[in-house]
Write a protein that holds these residues in place. Structure first.
Motif, PDB file in Angstrom:
ATOM      1  N   GLN A  63     -87.385  21.763  -6.684  1.00  0.00           N
ATOM      2  CA  GLN A  63     -86.379  21.042  -7.461  1.00  0.00           C
ATOM      3  C   GLN A  63     -85.144  21.916  -7.575  1.00  0.00           C
ATOM      4  OE1 GLN A  63     -87.060  20.566 -11.660  1.00  0.00           O
ATOM      5  NE2 GLN A  63     -85.497  18.987 -11.922  1.00  0.00           N
ATOM      6  N   TRP A  64     -83.969  21.338  -7.320  1.00  0.00           N
ATOM      7  CA  TRP A  64     -82.718  22.019  -7.659  1.00  0.00           C
ATOM      8  C   TRP A  64     -82.123  21.314  -8.878  1.00  0.00           C
ATOM      9  CZ3 TRP A  64     -78.300  19.222  -8.042  1.00  0.00           C
ATOM     10  CH2 TRP A  64     -78.223  18.008  -7.339  1.00  0.00           C
ATOM     11  N   VAL A  65     -81.415  22.073  -9.690  1.00  0.00           N
ATOM     12  CA  VAL A  65     -80.776  21.488 -10.862  1.00  0.00           C
ATOM     13  C   VAL A  65     -79.495  22.266 -11.148  1.00  0.00           C
ATOM     14  CG1 VAL A  65     -82.212  22.864 -12.429  1.00  0.00           C
ATOM     15  CG2 VAL A  65     -81.086  20.814 -13.284  1.00  0.00           C
ATOM     16  N   ALA A  66     -78.397  21.538 -11.387  1.00  0.00           N
ATOM     17  CA  ALA A  66     -77.095  22.135 -11.691  1.00  0.00           C
ATOM     18  C   ALA A  66     -76.814  21.947 -13.175  1.00  0.00           C
ATOM     19  CB  ALA A  66     -75.998  21.484 -10.851  1.00  0.00           C
TER      20      ALA A  66
ATOM     21  N   LYS B  38     -82.917  26.700  -8.126  1.00  0.00           N
ATOM     22  CA  LYS B  38     -83.872  25.977  -7.297  1.00  0.00           C
ATOM     23  C   LYS B  38     -85.255  26.560  -7.567  1.00  0.00           C
ATOM     24  CE  LYS B  38     -83.517  23.695  -2.843  1.00  0.00           C
ATOM     25  NZ  LYS B  38     -82.694  23.606  -1.613  1.00  0.00           N
ATOM     26  N   ILE B  39     -86.173  25.687  -7.941  1.00  0.00           N
ATOM     27  CA  ILE B  39     -87.538  26.079  -8.281  1.00  0.00           C
ATOM     28  C   ILE B  39     -88.442  25.646  -7.135  1.00  0.00           C
ATOM     29  CG2 ILE B  39     -89.386  25.832  -9.983  1.00  0.00           C
ATOM     30  CD1 ILE B  39     -86.976  24.652 -11.805  1.00  0.00           C
ATOM     31  N   LEU B  40     -89.184  26.582  -6.565  1.00  0.00           N
ATOM     32  CA  LEU B  40     -90.087  26.271  -5.461  1.00  0.00           C
ATOM     33  C   LEU B  40     -91.476  26.811  -5.782  1.00  0.00           C
ATOM     34  CD1 LEU B  40     -87.124  27.284  -4.017  1.00  0.00           C
ATOM     35  CD2 LEU B  40     -88.284  26.203  -2.108  1.00  0.00           C
ATOM     36  N   ILE B  41     -92.482  25.961  -5.617  1.00  0.00           N
ATOM     37  CA  ILE B  41     -93.850  26.384  -5.891  1.00  0.00           C
ATOM     38  C   ILE B  41     -94.827  25.411  -5.220  1.00  0.00           C
ATOM     39  CG2 ILE B  41     -93.904  25.133  -8.103  1.00  0.00           C
ATOM     40  CD1 ILE B  41     -95.627  28.515  -7.482  1.00  0.00           C
TER      41      ILE B  41
ATOM     42  N   ASP C  87     -91.502  30.662  -2.459  1.00  0.00           N
ATOM     43  CA  ASP C  87     -91.919  30.305  -3.816  1.00  0.00           C
ATOM     44  C   ASP C  87     -91.254  31.219  -4.845  1.00  0.00           C
ATOM     45  OD1 ASP C  87     -93.500  28.320  -2.817  1.00  0.00           O
ATOM     46  OD2 ASP C  87     -95.412  29.211  -3.396  1.00  0.00           O
ATOM     47  N   GLY C  88     -90.716  30.610  -5.899  1.00  0.00           N
ATOM     48  CA  GLY C  88     -90.050  31.371  -6.950  1.00  0.00           C
ATOM     49  C   GLY C  88     -88.910  30.564  -7.540  1.00  0.00           C
ATOM     50  N   VAL C  89     -88.082  31.226  -8.341  1.00  0.00           N
ATOM     51  CA  VAL C  89     -86.912  30.593  -8.951  1.00  0.00           C
ATOM     52  C   VAL C  89     -85.673  31.288  -8.406  1.00  0.00           C
ATOM     53  CG1 VAL C  89     -85.744  29.977 -11.095  1.00  0.00           C
ATOM     54  CG2 VAL C  89     -88.249  30.076 -11.029  1.00  0.00           C
ATOM     55  N   TRP C  90     -84.798  30.509  -7.787  1.00  0.00           N
ATOM     56  CA  TRP C  90     -83.609  31.027  -7.121  1.00  0.00           C
ATOM     57  C   TRP C  90     -82.348  30.487  -7.786  1.00  0.00           C
ATOM     58  CZ3 TRP C  90     -84.363  34.338  -2.925  1.00  0.00           C
ATOM     59  CH2 TRP C  90     -85.667  34.374  -2.401  1.00  0.00           C
ATOM     60  N   ARG C  91     -81.268  31.240  -7.615  1.00  0.00           N
ATOM     61  CA  ARG C  91     -79.964  30.847  -8.164  1.00  0.00           C
ATOM     62  C   ARG C  91     -78.923  31.005  -7.061  1.00  0.00           C
ATOM     63  NH1 ARG C  91     -77.626  32.560 -13.887  1.00  0.00           N
ATOM     64  NH2 ARG C  91     -75.412  32.111 -13.629  1.00  0.00           N
ATOM     65  N   ILE C  92     -78.085  29.982  -6.877  1.00  0.00           N
ATOM     66  CA  ILE C  92     -77.095  30.079  -5.809  1.00  0.00           C
ATOM     67  C   ILE C  92     -76.097  31.192  -6.135  1.00  0.00           C
ATOM     68  CG2 ILE C  92     -75.490  28.331  -6.726  1.00  0.00           C
ATOM     69  CD1 ILE C  92     -75.236  27.415  -3.715  1.00  0.00           C
ATOM     70  N   SER C  93     -75.852  32.047  -5.143  1.00  0.00           N
ATOM     71  CA  SER C  93     -75.003  33.215  -5.379  1.00  0.00           C
ATOM     72  C   SER C  93     -73.876  33.350  -4.360  1.00  0.00           C
ATOM     73  CB  SER C  93     -75.849  34.492  -5.367  1.00  0.00           C
ATOM     74  OG  SER C  93     -76.562  34.614  -4.138  1.00  0.00           O
ATOM     75  N   GLY C  94     -73.837  32.446  -3.365  1.00  0.00           N
ATOM     76  CA  GLY C  94     -72.760  32.518  -2.389  1.00  0.00           C
ATOM     77  C   GLY C  94     -72.726  31.290  -1.495  1.00  0.00           C
ATOM     78  N   ARG C  95     -71.538  30.973  -0.990  1.00  0.00           N
ATOM     79  CA  ARG C  95     -71.363  29.876  -0.035  1.00  0.00           C
ATOM     80  C   ARG C  95     -70.417  30.325   1.068  1.00  0.00           C
ATOM     81  NH1 ARG C  95     -71.097  26.358  -4.675  1.00  0.00           N
ATOM     82  NH2 ARG C  95     -72.826  24.862  -4.695  1.00  0.00           N
ATOM     83  N   LYS C  96     -70.713  29.895   2.268  1.00  0.00           N
ATOM     84  CA  LYS C  96     -69.848  30.217   3.392  1.00  0.00           C
ATOM     85  C   LYS C  96     -68.807  29.126   3.563  1.00  0.00           C
ATOM     86  CE  LYS C  96     -70.108  31.811   8.190  1.00  0.00           C
ATOM     87  NZ  LYS C  96     -71.023  32.087   9.327  1.00  0.00           N
TER      88      LYS C  96
END
Length: 230
Positions: free
Chosen positions: A156-159, A148-151, A122-131
């Protein structure tokens, strides 16, 4: 048609104005209403708000950004709005009252609070890396971002790119995370309504305060992503 939907559900009481200077309190949780077949889902997580409007098989629109709430007025600094990009960068004040655990608009529309289902992600995440191959490519922080918002079992992800009022897609629904297994159940997807109802299974674990997310995308392509706290 989208504007009519807003009127029907009674949330068109937005006014561009400075953010409220009164004390604010978070509304962490998920709120939902359904009127004439149209769902409005409102996510509040770690000071960030996102509202999604959709039918059971059709995505309509979303808007969101950082928020404050003083018990009467919900003030949102809009970072994205795919229904009206002119709203991006403005603060919108919405009259909204707590009635028990629910939110209620002046028009009497009740947004029912969904059950609390606290999970590690749960929280608000931001993509910071890709393999890619055997290497992790770090994504530097900039104006363009995917969050990405999780609760409480919803995500929900949003670009977006707020600096140019850019909106590039969104999707979301229910999620569960247990024993490093992360599962999504799609309720809406702006790029392809036919994905609604699908379940996606991933491996998800926290390493050094980052979320490592791996598996196959909705298109079936393998992914390995790293998400950091927004």
């Amino acid at each position: 048609m989208k504007s009519l939907t807003i009127i029907i559900i009674g949330i068109c009481i937005f006014f561009a104005s400075p953010a409220s200077s009164q004390p604010s309190s978070p509304l962490n949780g998920v709120y939902h209403t359904k009127v004439s077949g149209t769902n409005t889902l409102w996510l509040f997580s770690d000071g960030y708000s996102s509202q999604i409007v959709y039918k059971d098989t059709e995505y309509l629109f979303t808007k969101g950004g950082p928020y404050k709430y003083n018990g009467e007025t919900l003030s949102i600094i809009v970072e994205y709005s795919d229904n009206d990009s002119s709203e991006v960068g403005k603060t919108q004040d919405i009259q909204m009252f707590l009635e028990g655990s629910n939110l209620k608009s002046p028009e009497g529309v009740v947004f029912k609070k969904q059950p609390t289902k606290t999970q590690e992600l749960d929280g608000v995440w931001r993509i910071s890396g890709r393999k890619q191959g055997d290497e992790i490519n770090i994504i530097q922080r900039g104006d363009r971002k995917t969050i990405k918002i999780l609760i409480d079992g919803y995500f929900q992800w949003v670009a977006i790119n707020p600096s140019v009022k850019g909106f590039y897609g969104t999707g979301g629904g229910h999620y569960t995370h247990k024993d490093q297994q992360y599962t999504e159940h799609i309720l809406f997807f702006s790029r392809d309504n036919s994905r609604v109802g699908n379940y996606l299974n991933f491996k998800g674990e926290i390493k050094d305060d980052s979320w490592h997310h791996s598996g196959n995308s909705s298109k079936g392509d393998p992914i390995y992503e790293i998400w950091s706290s927004e």
